[in-house]
Design an enzyme around this catalytic site. Structure first.
Site, short mmCIF file in Angstrom:
data_model
loop_
_atom_site.label_atom_id
_atom_site.label_comp_id
_atom_site.label_asym_id
_atom_site.label_seq_id
_atom_site.Cartn_x
_atom_site.Cartn_y
_atom_site.Cartn_z
N GLU A 27 0.85 -1.19 0.00
CA GLU A 27 0.00 0.00 0.00
C GLU A 27 0.89 1.24 0.00
OE1 GLU A 27 -2.87 -0.02 3.17
OE2 GLU A 27 -3.66 1.95 2.62
N ASN A 72 -6.64 1.50 2.88
CA ASN A 72 -7.35 2.76 3.11
C ASN A 72 -6.93 3.84 2.11
OD1 ASN A 72 -8.46 1.43 5.27
ND2 ASN A 72 -7.16 2.40 6.80
N ASN A 172 -12.15 -0.70 -0.75
CA ASN A 172 -11.48 -1.30 0.41
C ASN A 172 -12.22 -0.95 1.69
OD1 ASN A 172 -8.97 -2.40 1.89
ND2 ASN A 172 -9.20 -0.35 2.76
N GLU A 173 -12.56 -1.94 2.48
CA GLU A 173 -13.14 -1.75 3.82
C GLU A 173 -14.17 -0.63 3.85
OE1 GLU A 173 -10.04 -1.47 6.81
OE2 GLU A 173 -9.49 -3.56 6.51
N TYR A 244 -6.69 -8.92 11.65
CA TYR A 244 -5.36 -8.83 12.25
C TYR A 244 -5.45 -9.28 13.69
CZ TYR A 244 -4.24 -5.84 8.23
OH TYR A 244 -4.03 -5.34 6.97
N GLU A 291 -6.39 -9.35 3.62
CA GLU A 291 -5.53 -8.71 4.64
C GLU A 291 -5.56 -9.61 5.86
OE1 GLU A 291 -5.85 -4.53 5.57
OE2 GLU A 291 -6.59 -4.08 3.56
N GLN A 345 1.44 -6.50 5.56
CA GLN A 345 1.72 -6.20 4.17
C GLN A 345 3.04 -6.86 3.79
OE1 GLN A 345 1.04 -2.04 3.21
NE2 GLN A 345 -0.95 -2.03 4.23
#
Ligand code: AHR
Length: 501
Positions: A27, A72, A172-173, A244, A291, A345
């Protein structure tokens, strides 16, 4: 010493392990791009400014697909900022991570980097500030051969051949209130549907990922996923999951993170299958766990505006690597539905590779389980039958002391069993029974363990945590082996099916 038994049968197949299970993520965040993969002026930089030392580590890691440019970041990114002559690219205030984005690296450079690294690209379109039309132009720029405004612009900027990016994330999200231009589920469903239509009209061969819940503890999970899939089910191939983990002080609980990941996957499968049933659809949706990792530094301090600030640079311990090993096993154990996954990542930002600006690059502890799984966890995932003692945890009730995943590659005859021994006190003696394989030989036992659970790899001691070879596998009878797994260890047990020549 505790005892356990693992039975593997050739016919107990979960599903094919997709090569994209071993994906990762870059990212525009902190030092992932700038001074991570790209650092012109670095002694090891190539003619494009990419760090060759990092490229080598990425290749050795065995990554197959890399998600880009966010995260993000994607929700505020105008992809056209990153194309064309560098001296005309704008410097922008980047709002997702409060940084200055120079746009020195954009889609063309990233695709070049990916080719050098030998990985495919999974790109994300902006469904925050972005529009469906901008997403369509992005695909046209990347994938259309020539003869249109955007495809000819790509050619003018030096890329005659299309980038042929075949996997695209629809934002994304978007369920997260932290997201730039967060949407409610119905609003996302409608916007993503119109975007998906345009994207597939431009290139019907692309595969699309719907932006599922950003974590299992979102209050909107799994309702978000159900709602968006009612719009998108016929238009996407995957739904995403993100999760996570962190050590909150209870080692038993942390080691059992694989239980949580497994439950999350099952819940998303159930949700997708509910929509499938409701729609009377013949198609099963696949999951993109795009992720996942261990992540500690979640809160950002308000810092001055800076380019590539050193943020989210978690340093990983042996314990974190054991947890990552367990999580990889969960992905393999769900290989029938999880067809893509990205360790988030790849470089510097919560990552297996860690660099110094202008200096060295090292493998963090979590590099090792990922690399070994990417190398040996190929073929079909087999369903292990486990007979093992259990122990009580705060969050997950009873958890088995040993947690396996297994793969069998028919072409090579390779059988690999990955086993996490979560016992904090004692080794576990495991009987491995390959009852239906008709002739199996032991090849290798690789162990990740160590005297200090909190040891990390540093520039001074880059191999402090490193896998080692063990020699404690013994045949018991035909196709049954006994192996002792050290306490708190992640193990790769490699066998080969004997063949008649
Ligand atoms: O990987 C770091 C961030 O975590 C990503 O930008 C976002 O998608 C997630 O919340």
């Amino acid at each position: 010493m505790q005892q356990a038994k693992i039975i593997l049968d050739r016919d107990f197949v979960i599903g094919e392990v997709d090569r994209y299970l071993y994906g990762s993520f870059i990212e525009h965040l902190g030092r992932a791009v700038y001074s991570g993969i790209y650092e012109p002026g670095h002694p090891d930089a190539d003619e494009q400014g990419f760090r060759k030392d990092v490229l080598q580590l990425v290749k050795d890691l065995g990554v197959t697909i890399v998600r880009y440019p966010g995260g993000n970041f994607a929700s505020g990114y105008n992809w056209t900022d990153g194309i064309g002559p560098r001296d005309r690219r704008p410097r922008r205030l980047e709002l997702a991570w409060r940084s200055i984005e120079t746009n020195e690296v954009g889609i063309d450079e990233f695709v070049d980097w990916a080719r050098k690294a030998g990985v495919d690209v999974m790109a994300a379109v902006n469904l925050g500030t972005g529009t469906p039309q901008e997403a369509g132009y992005f695909i046209e720029y990347c994938n259309h051969p020539s003869g249109t405004y955007w495809s000819d612009l790509r050619i003018e900027y030096g890329h005659k051949d299309p980038h042929s990016i075949k996997v695209w994330c629809l934002g994304n999200e978007m369920d997260g209130p932290w997201q730039i231009c967060h949407l409610e589920a119905d609003d996302y469903g409608k916007k993503a549907l119109e975007t998906a239509k345009i994207m597939k009209w431009v290139d019907p061969e692309i595969k699309l990922v719907a932006s599922g819940s950003s974590t299992s503890f979102m209050p909107t999970f799994p309702e978000w996923d159900r709602t968006i899939l009612e719009y998108l089910y016929d238009h996407v191939e995957y739904i995403s999951l993100h999760r996570y983990y962190e050590n909150e002080g209870d080692v038993d609980d942390f080691l059992a993170s694989f239980v949580d990941m497994d439950r999350f996957i099952r819940a998303v499968v159930a949700t997708a299958d509910f929509v499938k049933a409701k729609k009377r659809s013949a198609k099963s949706l696949m999951l993109s766990f795009d992720e996942w990792n261990v992540w500690y530094q979640k809160k950002l301090k308000l810092m001055p505006w800076e380019t590539a600030p050193p943020i989210l640079e978690d340093r990983y311990s042996l314990l974190d690597a054991l947890v990552v090993g367990g999580l990889i096993s969960t992905l393999i154990n769900n290989a029938d539905r999880v067809k893509m996954a990205c360790l988030a990542q790849l470089v510097n930002v919560i990552a297996p590779i860690y660099t110094e600006r202008g200096g060295r690059a090292i493998k963090q502890t979590i590099y090792h389980p990922f690399r070994l799984a990417a190398r040996y966890g190929r073929g079909e995932a087999l369903k292990p039958i486990v007979k093992a003692p259990t122990y009580g945890t705060r969050s997950y009730e009873e958890v088995p002391l040993v947690y396996p995943a297994a793969t069998y590659d028919e072409a090579s005859g390779d059988i690999t069993v990955f086993v996490l021994n979560t016992s904090q006190d004692v080794p576990v003696k495991v009987e491995l029974d390959f009852r239906s394989f008709d002739g199996v030989s032991f090849a290798e036992h690789i162990v990740l363990d160590g005297p200090d659970l909190h040891a990390i790899n540093t520039f001074e001691e880059p191999d402090k945590v490193h896998p080692r070879r063990e020699k404690r596998v013994e045949p018991m009878k035909t196709d049954v082996f006994s192996v002792t797994l050290p306490r708190l260890s992640w193990n790769v047990l490699r066998f080969r099916r004997n063949r008649d020549e």
